[in-house]
Every structure is written in C-alpha cells, then in structure tokens.
Write a protein that holds these residues in place. Structure first.
Motif, PDB file in Angstrom:
ATOM      1  N   ASP A 159       0.803  -1.227   0.000  1.00  0.00           N
ATOM      2  CA  ASP A 159       0.000   0.000   0.000  1.00  0.00           C
ATOM      3  C   ASP A 159       0.830   1.269   0.000  1.00  0.00           C
ATOM      4  N   SER A 160       2.098   1.166  -0.382  1.00  0.00           N
ATOM      5  CA  SER A 160       2.964   2.334  -0.535  1.00  0.00           C
ATOM      6  C   SER A 160       3.695   2.216  -1.871  1.00  0.00           C
ATOM      7  N   PRO A 161       4.011   3.348  -2.495  1.00  0.00           N
ATOM      8  CA  PRO A 161       4.709   3.278  -3.776  1.00  0.00           C
ATOM      9  C   PRO A 161       6.118   2.723  -3.630  1.00  0.00           C
ATOM     10  N   THR A 162       6.506   1.918  -4.595  1.00  0.00           N
ATOM     11  CA  THR A 162       7.844   1.342  -4.628  1.00  0.00           C
ATOM     12  C   THR A 162       8.446   1.542  -6.019  1.00  0.00           C
ATOM     13  N   ARG A 189      -3.822  -1.999 -13.564  1.00  0.00           N
ATOM     14  CA  ARG A 189      -4.651  -0.802 -13.705  1.00  0.00           C
ATOM     15  C   ARG A 189      -4.964  -0.175 -12.346  1.00  0.00           C
ATOM     16  N   ARG A 190      -5.198  -1.017 -11.336  1.00  0.00           N
ATOM     17  CA  ARG A 190      -5.481  -0.474 -10.001  1.00  0.00           C
ATOM     18  C   ARG A 190      -4.260   0.244  -9.441  1.00  0.00           C
ATOM     19  N   ALA A 195      -1.323   5.166  -8.095  1.00  0.00           N
ATOM     20  CA  ALA A 195      -0.080   5.924  -8.216  1.00  0.00           C
ATOM     21  C   ALA A 195      -0.294   7.244  -8.939  1.00  0.00           C
ATOM     22  N   SER A 196      -1.087   7.226  -9.990  1.00  0.00           N
ATOM     23  CA  SER A 196      -1.285   8.433 -10.793  1.00  0.00           C
ATOM     24  C   SER A 196      -1.957   9.547 -10.010  1.00  0.00           C
ATOM     25  N   ALA A 202       1.889  12.498 -10.333  1.00  0.00           N
ATOM     26  CA  ALA A 202       1.162  13.465 -11.160  1.00  0.00           C
ATOM     27  C   ALA A 202       2.076  14.578 -11.662  1.00  0.00           C
ATOM     28  N   ALA A 203       2.978  15.045 -10.803  1.00  0.00           N
ATOM     29  CA  ALA A 203       3.880  16.137 -11.189  1.00  0.00           C
ATOM     30  C   ALA A 203       4.899  15.709 -12.234  1.00  0.00           C
ATOM     31  N   ALA A 204       5.146  14.399 -12.336  1.00  0.00           N
ATOM     32  CA  ALA A 204       6.138  13.891 -13.285  1.00  0.00           C
ATOM     33  C   ALA A 204       5.532  13.536 -14.634  1.00  0.00           C
TER      34      ALA A 204
END
Length: 216
Positions: A159-162, A189-190, A195-196, A202-204
């Motif tokens: 549940d955290s970005p990697t 897709r989830r 992440a998006s 989003a900034a990238a």
C-alpha cells in the motif's frame, strides 16, 4: 548542497521514472531537456555527460549518473526516506523483479530507437511495427500482472509506492499512447490509478512537464 540537474526528455519512459523518484524523495531539481526528436542526445555536448547518448542523466552530489534504475537505487541509498524498496530482503527481491520486468524485458523492445530501426534500415511497414509493439508490450504486461497480483495492494506491491510503481506508470502511459489494450490487467490498472493520483507521480507526468515547458 549542490543543485540537482536532470537531463531528460518529457516523453522518455526512463526519464519519467527518474522524475517520479525525485518527486517521491521530495528533491527539487532543474530540468534540462534533451530533445530526442531532434537528435540532441547524439551530439557531443550530451555524450560528454552520457557516452551512451541516452536520457536520463542526473547530476547530483558531484556525480553524473545514468540508467534510470541505477539512479533510483542511488537516491534510495542516499536519501532513504521515504523508501522506494521494502526493507525485507525477500520483499525487495520481489519488487526488483517487477521493476526489471518493465525496465529490462518490456521497455527495451518498444523503445523509440528500436521502432525507428524497424521502420528505417529494416523497412518494416507502419502496421507491422505497431504489431511488434503491441505483441511485446502485451506479453510483458500479462507476465507482470501474474507476478504482481498475489502480493499487490493499492500499489503494485503493498500500500505504498515502490520502485515497481515507478516503472509501471510510465509503461502504461506508453501502452495507452500506442493503443495497447490493458483491460485484462486489473492489478496493473489499479496500481496505476492509485499511483497516478499521488502528487509525486502526477507532477512527473509528461503532459504536465510539457505544459510547464511551454509556460517557461
């Protein structure tokens, strides 16, 4: 501390990964675009930074770093919070495998220079080139879905970005650009949707970066 300079191209998948990683680490950086469409990456000035003539190249801590995953690992080792990799070794091996599936097995076969070579020296027709792209991307994403699904959470792992998400999001961005169907990959897709929505991702985004370039 010396300023951080990222030499990149807004639509380059590898550059997109590094922008995400820098944003996740909360690092301010200066972008210097290397226009791949104009062949700027082949010039002597850029090759003095990266002899491969690839983007990205990151100037940081007195170093000139290349290769997106190597850069991300360096950032994680020198700026460990928030982490891009799980601390558990087995979990880390799993996340690396997900990331490398994208960076080593999917992306190189649909890279711009490969597609240009297919159409140029090899004389492959446009529809055949597009078929090449869709075949290798679809095959790779199907494998990635199967690998990720058992241990995915909101993100590709937990549940955290990697680092896995850092690689996934640019790859799915490109898949959509080339009309590759992704409905068969619910886990991917989830994770991409989660992440998006994250500010660092989003900034990238290439569209966001391109818009900022127009304003400058």
């Amino acid at each position: 501390m010396d300023r951080i300079v990222l030499h990149d191209y807004f639509r380059s998948s590898a550059s997109y990964r590094v922008r995400i990683a820098l944003n996740l680490k909360g690092l301010a950086y200066e972008r210097r675009e290397v226009n791949l469409a104009d062949g700027a990456q082949k010039g002597a000035a850029f090759r003095s930074l990266n002899p491969q003539g690839f983007v990205p190249c990151l100037e940081i801590d007195g170093l000139k770093l290349t290769q997106s995953l190597s850069i991300a690992v360096y950032l994680d080792q020198t700026r460990p919070d928030p982490p891009l990799m799980p601390r558990d070794q087995a979990d880390g091996a799993h996340v690396r495998a997900l990331a490398l599936t994208v960076a080593c097995d999917i992306h190189p076969l649909n890279n711009l220079r490969v597609l240009k070579y297919l159409q140029g020296p090899l004389g492959i027709a446009e529809d055949a080139k597009d078929g090449w792209y869709r075949h290798w991307v679809s095959e790779g994403l199907a494998a990635l879905e199967a690998m990720a699904a058992p241990r995915a959470g909101a993100f590709l792992f937990g549940d955290s970005p990697t680092l896995a998400d850092v690689c996934l999001v640019p790859q799915l961005y490109n898949a959509r650009r080339f009309s590759v169907p992704i409905s068969a990959y619910p886990t991917l897709r989830r994770a991409d949707e989660t992440a998006s929505a994250h500010p660092a991702f989003a900034a990238a985004h290439p569209d966001r970066v391109a818009q900022e370039d127009l304003v400058k």
